[in-house]
Design a protein around this motif. Structure first.
Motif, PDB file in Angstrom:
ATOM      1  N   VAL A  82      -6.812   5.724  12.995  1.00 45.35           N
ATOM      2  CA  VAL A  82      -6.965   5.156  11.658  1.00 45.35           C
ATOM      3  C   VAL A  82      -5.737   4.301  11.373  1.00 45.35           C
ATOM      4  O   VAL A  82      -4.600   4.761  11.516  1.00 45.35           O
ATOM      5  N   ILE A  83      -5.965   3.071  11.005  1.00 49.98           N
ATOM      6  CA  ILE A  83      -4.863   2.159  10.680  1.00 49.98           C
ATOM      7  C   ILE A  83      -4.396   2.425   9.257  1.00 49.98           C
ATOM      8  O   ILE A  83      -5.209   2.457   8.321  1.00 49.98           O
ATOM      9  N   VAL A  84      -3.091   2.678   9.100  1.00 45.66           N
ATOM     10  CA  VAL A  84      -2.530   2.976   7.774  1.00 45.66           C
ATOM     11  C   VAL A  84      -1.230   2.192   7.591  1.00 45.66           C
ATOM     12  O   VAL A  84      -0.534   1.908   8.567  1.00 45.66           O
ATOM     13  N   PRO A  85      -0.880   1.872   6.349  1.00 45.50           N
ATOM     14  CA  PRO A  85       0.418   1.239   6.128  1.00 45.50           C
ATOM     15  C   PRO A  85       1.548   2.248   6.390  1.00 45.50           C
ATOM     16  O   PRO A  85       1.425   3.420   6.040  1.00 45.50           O
ATOM     17  N   ALA A  86       2.632   1.788   6.995  1.00 43.59           N
ATOM     18  CA  ALA A  86       3.730   2.682   7.374  1.00 43.59           C
ATOM     19  C   ALA A  86       4.548   3.133   6.168  1.00 43.59           C
ATOM     20  O   ALA A  86       5.246   4.146   6.228  1.00 43.59           O
ATOM     21  N   ASN A  87       4.470   2.378   5.056  1.00 37.68           N
ATOM     22  CA  ASN A  87       5.348   2.664   3.912  1.00 37.68           C
ATOM     23  C   ASN A  87       4.625   3.357   2.770  1.00 37.68           C
ATOM     24  O   ASN A  87       4.983   3.200   1.619  1.00 37.68           O
ATOM     25  N   THR A  88       3.589   4.113   3.070  1.00 36.81           N
ATOM     26  CA  THR A  88       2.828   4.751   2.002  1.00 36.81           C
ATOM     27  C   THR A  88       3.417   6.104   1.626  1.00 36.81           C
ATOM     28  O   THR A  88       4.327   6.601   2.285  1.00 36.81           O
ATOM     29  N   TYR A  89       2.889   6.694   0.552  1.00 36.75           N
ATOM     30  CA  TYR A  89       3.219   8.085   0.238  1.00 36.75           C
ATOM     31  C   TYR A  89       2.606   8.950   1.343  1.00 36.75           C
ATOM     32  O   TYR A  89       1.521   8.660   1.834  1.00 36.75           O
ATOM     33  N   ILE A 314      13.217   6.936  -6.765  1.00 31.17           N
ATOM     34  CA  ILE A 314      13.038   6.196  -5.510  1.00 31.17           C
ATOM     35  C   ILE A 314      11.687   6.576  -4.903  1.00 31.17           C
ATOM     36  O   ILE A 314      11.435   7.745  -4.626  1.00 31.17           O
ATOM     37  N   HIS A 315      10.816   5.576  -4.753  1.00 31.07           N
ATOM     38  CA  HIS A 315       9.491   5.792  -4.153  1.00 31.07           C
ATOM     39  C   HIS A 315       9.381   4.955  -2.891  1.00 31.07           C
ATOM     40  O   HIS A 315       8.985   3.816  -2.954  1.00 31.07           O
ATOM     41  N   TYR A 316       9.797   5.461  -1.725  1.00 29.52           N
ATOM     42  CA  TYR A 316      10.173   6.853  -1.455  1.00 29.52           C
ATOM     43  C   TYR A 316      11.427   6.803  -0.610  1.00 29.52           C
ATOM     44  O   TYR A 316      11.602   5.846   0.144  1.00 29.52           O
ATOM     45  N   PRO A 317      12.286   7.821  -0.679  1.00 32.66           N
ATOM     46  CA  PRO A 317      13.576   7.722   0.028  1.00 32.66           C
ATOM     47  C   PRO A 317      13.457   7.729   1.554  1.00 32.66           C
ATOM     48  O   PRO A 317      14.267   7.097   2.225  1.00 32.66           O
ATOM     49  N   ILE A 318      12.479   8.440   2.102  1.00 29.89           N
ATOM     50  CA  ILE A 318      12.341   8.532   3.568  1.00 29.89           C
ATOM     51  C   ILE A 318      10.906   8.189   3.961  1.00 29.89           C
ATOM     52  O   ILE A 318       9.964   8.775   3.430  1.00 29.89           O
ATOM     53  N   ALA A 331       6.109   6.339  16.510  1.00 35.69           N
ATOM     54  CA  ALA A 331       5.630   5.291  15.620  1.00 35.69           C
ATOM     55  C   ALA A 331       6.100   3.901  16.034  1.00 35.69           C
ATOM     56  O   ALA A 331       5.626   2.906  15.510  1.00 35.69           O
ATOM     57  N   GLY A 332       7.031   3.829  16.976  1.00 32.91           N
ATOM     58  CA  GLY A 332       7.549   2.525  17.376  1.00 32.91           C
ATOM     59  C   GLY A 332       8.540   1.998  16.352  1.00 32.91           C
ATOM     60  O   GLY A 332       8.985   2.738  15.469  1.00 32.91           O
ATOM     61  N   SER A 333       8.861   0.728  16.462  1.00 30.88           N
ATOM     62  CA  SER A 333       9.878   0.139  15.604  1.00 30.88           C
ATOM     63  C   SER A 333       9.243  -0.368  14.305  1.00 30.88           C
ATOM     64  O   SER A 333       8.285  -1.132  14.340  1.00 30.88           O
ATOM     65  N   LEU A 334       9.767   0.074  13.184  1.00 27.70           N
ATOM     66  CA  LEU A 334       9.223  -0.319  11.879  1.00 27.70           C
ATOM     67  C   LEU A 334      10.354  -0.783  10.952  1.00 27.70           C
ATOM     68  O   LEU A 334      10.627  -0.159   9.919  1.00 27.70           O
ATOM     69  N   PRO A 335      11.003  -1.895  11.292  1.00 26.36           N
ATOM     70  CA  PRO A 335      12.202  -2.316  10.539  1.00 26.36           C
ATOM     71  C   PRO A 335      11.918  -2.672   9.076  1.00 26.36           C
ATOM     72  O   PRO A 335      12.763  -2.409   8.211  1.00 26.36           O
ATOM     73  N   ILE A 336      10.759  -3.259   8.793  1.00 27.34           N
ATOM     74  CA  ILE A 336      10.486  -3.662   7.398  1.00 27.34           C
ATOM     75  C   ILE A 336      10.297  -2.411   6.533  1.00 27.34           C
ATOM     76  O   ILE A 336      10.841  -2.297   5.437  1.00 27.34           O
ATOM     77  N   THR A 337       9.533  -1.456   7.080  1.00 29.13           N
ATOM     78  CA  THR A 337       9.335  -0.194   6.373  1.00 29.13           C
ATOM     79  C   THR A 337      10.671   0.482   6.095  1.00 29.13           C
ATOM     80  O   THR A 337      10.931   0.940   4.984  1.00 29.13           O
ATOM     81  N   GLU A 338      11.530   0.509   7.099  1.00 28.85           N
ATOM     82  CA  GLU A 338      12.808   1.196   6.921  1.00 28.85           C
ATOM     83  C   GLU A 338      13.692   0.471   5.916  1.00 28.85           C
ATOM     84  O   GLU A 338      14.366   1.098   5.094  1.00 28.85           O
ATOM     85  N   GLN A 339      13.651  -0.848   5.939  1.00 26.85           N
ATOM     86  CA  GLN A 339      14.422  -1.623   4.954  1.00 26.85           C
ATOM     87  C   GLN A 339      13.925  -1.312   3.538  1.00 26.85           C
ATOM     88  O   GLN A 339      14.718  -1.085   2.617  1.00 26.85           O
ATOM     89  N   ILE A 340      12.608  -1.266   3.382  1.00 30.39           N
ATOM     90  CA  ILE A 340      12.028  -0.984   2.064  1.00 30.39           C
ATOM     91  C   ILE A 340      12.508   0.371   1.555  1.00 30.39           C
ATOM     92  O   ILE A 340      12.973   0.494   0.408  1.00 30.39           O
ATOM     93  N   GLN A 342      15.132   1.917   2.225  1.00 29.32           N
ATOM     94  CA  GLN A 342      16.565   1.923   1.906  1.00 29.32           C
ATOM     95  C   GLN A 342      16.875   1.147   0.621  1.00 29.32           C
ATOM     96  O   GLN A 342      17.911   1.355   0.013  1.00 29.32           O
ATOM     97  N   GLU A 343      15.994   0.225   0.257  1.00 28.12           N
ATOM     98  CA  GLU A 343      16.346  -0.710  -0.819  1.00 28.12           C
ATOM     99  C   GLU A 343      15.593  -0.512  -2.132  1.00 28.12           C
ATOM    100  O   GLU A 343      15.989  -1.064  -3.153  1.00 28.12           O
ATOM    101  N   VAL A 344      14.488   0.250  -2.125  1.00 27.25           N
ATOM    102  CA  VAL A 344      13.661   0.275  -3.339  1.00 27.25           C
ATOM    103  C   VAL A 344      14.221   1.194  -4.427  1.00 27.25           C
ATOM    104  O   VAL A 344      14.814   2.233  -4.150  1.00 27.25           O
ATOM    105  N   LEU A 345      13.998   0.764  -5.650  1.00 24.51           N
ATOM    106  CA  LEU A 345      14.335   1.567  -6.823  1.00 24.51           C
ATOM    107  C   LEU A 345      13.279   1.297  -7.895  1.00 24.51           C
ATOM    108  O   LEU A 345      12.948   0.142  -8.180  1.00 24.51           O
ATOM    109  N   SER A 346      12.739   2.377  -8.476  1.00 27.43           N
ATOM    110  CA  SER A 346      11.700   2.227  -9.501  1.00 27.43           C
ATOM    111  C   SER A 346      12.329   2.332 -10.892  1.00 27.43           C
ATOM    112  O   SER A 346      12.971   3.328 -11.209  1.00 27.43           O
ATOM    113  N   LEU A 347      12.108   1.293 -11.698  1.00 27.49           N
ATOM    114  CA  LEU A 347      12.622   1.292 -13.071  1.00 27.49           C
ATOM    115  C   LEU A 347      11.592   1.954 -13.997  1.00 27.49           C
ATOM    116  O   LEU A 347      10.403   1.945 -13.704  1.00 27.49           O
ATOM    117  N   PRO A 348      12.055   2.499 -15.127  1.00 22.61           N
ATOM    118  CA  PRO A 348      11.087   3.117 -16.061  1.00 22.61           C
ATOM    119  C   PRO A 348      10.069   2.086 -16.548  1.00 22.61           C
ATOM    120  O   PRO A 348      10.453   0.978 -16.923  1.00 22.61           O
TER     121      PRO A 348
END
Ligand SMILES: *Cc1c(COP(=O)(O)O)cnc(C)c1O
Length: 370
Positions: A82-89, A314-318, A331-340, A342-348
């Motif tokens: 099943v193909i899924v996005p790497a950066n999901t919950y 943070i959605h989501y820290p890891i 899972a192989g190399s997922l640099p964009i997912t890992e960058q996301i 590390q960098e995301v922050l959810s504002l109220p």
């Protein structure tokens, strides 16, 4: 103090209706698969523009029962992909592995956080049976290219609509765009119950009756158990609450959009990347479940905002592939997912926030020096 999400205030804004809805169920004496449940299922199917809505215990069950039904129907087998996005919950991926299917992780686009349609086709093998599209943070992720790929390779198309209740995709809603969709009514979601709740929406009659049976111990007729089912039902108290809240969902989503516009026009800081605004393209629609910014010094930004009295999350820290549970996943190399991650922050951002609170958050973000 600006809290991330003031659920008391959100629910207060539905009173006295909420109390009355709960009282109505208490007086009815019927709590599981009663009239309220049926009424909500009908309303939510109509709302999403699908033939069927089956209430289940939570969003995770909605997802895993969709796959379980297809396995039982022979549409897929153990070890299929099943193909899924790497950066999901992680729930999206647990629902796949729970069914002994194999998640194949695909990188998202950095500017929308949605699965990159250009990277799906290269992952398709003879074992690929489905694509799971996640409308992450409230943004419609069903790019027309994904639908084309699913049609071309005869893949099932599933939507994880847990974060995008009420989102439009052209003149249709998310939840009606594929073969089946999972919805979560966890209290913090755009359509939130007073506890756990979930639903599957779909056009197909056979799938609907199978999922309904699976959620009721595999029993369609009382006393007869034909399928390896589970106990996963939307209870009538939650259904009554959800029927009330559904009536205001579009208005609440409009308020969220208004709040997002305040941030998009009010935040200006070269160290902070704003989420892409909605556009007239088919993919641009957003019900702003979360307002997620990116910042190279994310932790410093979070600390700065905390000191200014603003709560962020943070959605989501890891990412899922870095979690202990998936330590053996290759899972192989997922640099964009890992960058996301590390960098995301959810504002109220909520439908009940005052304009002054939003301004206060925007000004505090603007004061941040990286
Ligand atoms: C909340 C959520 C789920 C799971 O929903 P629950 O009702 O908490 O089980 C699944 N997927 C995504 C993307 C979610 O945000």
């Amino acid at each position: 103090m600006v809290p991330f999400l003031d659920l008391q205030k959100v629910n207060q804004s539905f009173q006295p209706g909420l109390g009355k809805a709960v009282a109505r169920v208490i007086e009815s004496g019927w709590f599981i698969r009663g009239e309220e449940g049926r009424r909500f299922e009908e309303a939510y199917a109509a709302f999403t523009g699908t033939a069927h809505c089956v209430g289940v215990g939570n969003g995770f069950d909605a997802l895993r029962l969709i796959f379980r039904a297809w396995l039982l129907q022979g549409a897929m087998r153990e070890d299929d992909e099943v193909i899924v996005p790497a950066n999901t919950y992680i729930a999206s991926i647990l629902a796949v592995t729970e069914n002994r299917l194999k998640p194949v992780l695909v990188e998202p686009l950095l500017n929308t956080f949605a699965i990159d349609p250009g990277r799906i086709e290269e992952k398709i093998t003879s074992r690929t049976k489905a694509i799971l599209v996640v409308h992450l943070y409230g943004r419609n992720a069903m790019h027309p290219e994904i639908k084309r790929i699913a049609d071309h390779y005869h893949l099932k198309l599933v939507e994880d609509n847990a974060q995008a209740a009420g989102c439009y995709c052209g003149d249709r809603r998310t939840g009606s765009l594929g073969d089946a969709a999972a919805h979560s009514f966890f209290p913090t979601k755009n359509l939130g119950a007073l506890g756990d709740g979930g639903a599957v929406t779909m056009h197909d009659d056979t799938l609907a009756s199978m999922i309904r049976t699976l959620g009721n111990y595999g029993s369609e007729k009382k006393g007869l158990h034909d399928l390896p089912g589970v106990n996963s039902r939307l209870d009538d108290v939650q259904a009554a609450v959800l029927s009330l809240k559904l009536g205001r969902l579009d208005e609440d989503n409009r308020r969220r959009r208004q709040a997002a516009l305040t941030y998009l026009s009010g935040i200006e800081n070269p160290a902070v990347t704003l989420p892409q605004a909605e556009s007239s393209e088919t993919i641009g629609e957003n019900v702003w479940h979360l307002f997620v910014v990116r910042c190279g010094r994310r932790n410093a930004l979070q600390k700065h905002l905390r000191e200014a009295g603003i709560e962020t999350l943070i959605h989501y820290p890891i990412p899922p592939h870095k979690q202990k549970v998936y330590a053996s996943m290759n899972a192989g190399s997922l640099p964009i997912t890992e960058q996301i991650h590390q960098e995301v922050l959810s504002l109220p951002l909520t439908p009940v926030m005052r304009e002054t609170d939003l301004q206060q958050v925007a000004e505090a973000v603007n004061r941040f020096r990286a």
